[in-house]
Design an enzyme around this catalytic site. Structure first.
Site, PDB file in Angstrom:
ATOM      1  CB  CYS A  43      -1.061  -0.501   1.337  1.00  0.00           C
ATOM      2  SG  CYS A  43      -1.820   1.244   1.631  1.00  0.00           S
ATOM      3  CD1 TRP A  74      -6.412  -3.469   5.039  1.00  0.00           C
ATOM      4  CD2 TRP A  74      -4.921  -4.860   3.547  1.00  0.00           C
ATOM      5  NE1 TRP A  74      -6.338  -2.968   3.979  1.00  0.00           N
ATOM      6  CE2 TRP A  74      -5.016  -3.454   3.003  1.00  0.00           C
ATOM      7  CE3 TRP A  74      -3.673  -5.301   3.130  1.00  0.00           C
ATOM      8  CZ2 TRP A  74      -4.605  -2.832   2.037  1.00  0.00           C
ATOM      9  CZ3 TRP A  74      -3.103  -5.255   1.869  1.00  0.00           C
ATOM     10  CH2 TRP A  74      -3.765  -3.703   1.378  1.00  0.00           C
ATOM     11  CB  THR A  79      -7.484   1.974   5.437  1.00  0.00           C
ATOM     12  OG1 THR A  79      -7.857   3.015   7.152  1.00  0.00           O
ATOM     13  CG2 THR A  79      -8.845   2.556   5.127  1.00  0.00           C
ATOM     14  CB  VAL A  80      -2.610  -0.628   6.081  1.00  0.00           C
ATOM     15  CG1 VAL A  80      -3.528  -1.719   7.020  1.00  0.00           C
ATOM     16  CG2 VAL A  80      -3.334  -0.979   4.951  1.00  0.00           C
ATOM     17  CE1 TYR A 110      -5.537   3.455  -5.234  1.00  0.00           C
ATOM     18  CE2 TYR A 110      -3.694   5.070  -5.079  1.00  0.00           C
ATOM     19  CZ  TYR A 110      -4.420   3.887  -4.754  1.00  0.00           C
ATOM     20  OH  TYR A 110      -3.838   3.003  -4.326  1.00  0.00           O
TER      21      TYR A 110
END
Length: 354
Positions: free
Chosen positions: A63, A96, A130-131, A194
């Site tokens: 990421c 995740w 999220t990370v 993105y």
């Protein structure tokens, strides 16, 4: 996440995830920027004071947003003060997962899915998982996933625990310019790739493509006569741009259709990216294998067969860049970080660095 399509790093809502929907027909991509904004500070103003060893940074090498935190943590020498757990490069529709660890569980938190730490913060947490995320090991709950704030606070609030010789990534005399550059780089480049990749119409893609390349042309010109983005040392601005550039040819050029040129065809940006890659703290955090597996496997609607490309050739990343001729002092008055802890070393088969 409450956006038209989840970004590549969420692993959140059931309708998304591996094989899910990232591009919504007829829509342009809009990123949800609502995060858990609790801060870990020196004075503990939000109830979470800086305490070495209390918190755990959960990141994914795949990421770009998490890669920022990994780089800053290493540059500042916070490995002991802020231990790190790594999730695998792919995720399912829920979360995740810690599939890199023995038994598929984080050895400190004891959980299989990062989602569990979010649910300990807020049962049924409705947004993206999220990370990067920082987890309080005393409760097992996420404290924050506010990725732009995390790296800023590592530089400012964790200063008492920086290594000797740590660089100043936010020099006061350049802070206004750093913030301005960061804003443009985020909207047009970090997020711009993105917007191209997840565009749901030709019109949305064309607009995103034009904006991205306008910004990349600006950066190419800016870096013609300066070694770093702001001032003559590495700053937060360089960290934020690097994590997009290092993914450009392996992923964004083809997978996200950002294909006017390859990074390797832009002399100043390519030299700049190689210069940073070869600087301790940058390239030694990059795992190209995990990067490619993440994007090409998780985005099932964009790459339905899940085929991960063999290329591109990565050997160019360690070729001479010649950027030293522009001057500059990578670490200012400081020094490079120590060699990577063996426990955090990237698999040498996944990077051209030796």
């Amino acid at each position: 996440m409450s956006e038209t399509a989840q970004d590549a790093e969420t692993g959140g809502n059931p309708e998304h995830g591996r094989g899910g929907t990232y591009s919504v027909k007829g829509k342009e991509y809009t990123r949800d920027t609502n995060y858990i904004t609790t801060r870990i500070t020196a004075d503990g103003r939000d109830g979470f004071p800086v305490e070495p060893g209390r918190y755990r940074l959960i990141a994914a090498r795949a990421c770009p947003w998490a890669n920022r935190a990994i780089i800053v943590r290493r540059l500042l020498g916070l490995e002991d003060a802020l231990p790190m757990g790594l999730v695998g490069p792919t995720h399912d529709a829920r979360s995740w997962t810690f599939d890199l660890d023995p038994g598929g569980r984080d050895p400190v938190l004891g959980i299989e899915r990062l989602q569990e730490a979010y649910f300990r913060r807020e049962p049924g947490y409705p947004r993206g998982i999220t990370v990067p995320a920082i987890v309080d090991t005393t409760t097992g709950a996420v404290v924050t996933n506010d990725f732009p704030r995390i790296t800023l606070d590592l530089s400012t609030q964790w200063r008492a625990h920086h290594r000797e010789g740590a660089p100043d990534l936010l020099p006061a005399e350049h802070r206004e310019e750093i913030d301005a550059v960061n804003r443009r780089v985020f909207t047009e480049v970090n997020n711009g790739v993105y917007r191209c990749g997840f565009a749901g119409s030709q019109e949305a893609y064309d607009s995103a493509y034009e904006r991205l390349w306008t910004a990349l042309d600006w950066l190419e010109e800016r870096l013609a006569d300066r070694r770093y983005l702001v001032g003559d040392t590495i700053t937060e601005a360089d960290v934020r741009l690097f994590t997009t550039l290092v993914r450009f040819d392996p992923v964004y050029h083809g997978h996200f259709k950002c294909n006017r040129q390859k990074l390797a065809e832009l002399p100043n940006l390519w030299g700049y990216a190689r210069d940073l890659f070869q600087t301790p703290g940058f390239g030694d955090t990059v795992d190209f294998d995990q990067i490619k597996r993440h994007y090409y496997v998780v985005h099932g609607d964009i790459n339905p067969n899940g085929i991960v490309p063999v290329g591109p050739d990565l050997s160019g990343w360690v070729t001479p860049h010649g950027r030293e001729a522009l001057g500059g002092r990578p670490f200012g008055e400081g020094a490079p970080p120590a060699p990577v802890d063996p426990r955090e070393r990237v698999d040498p088969a996944h990077t051209p660095l030796r």
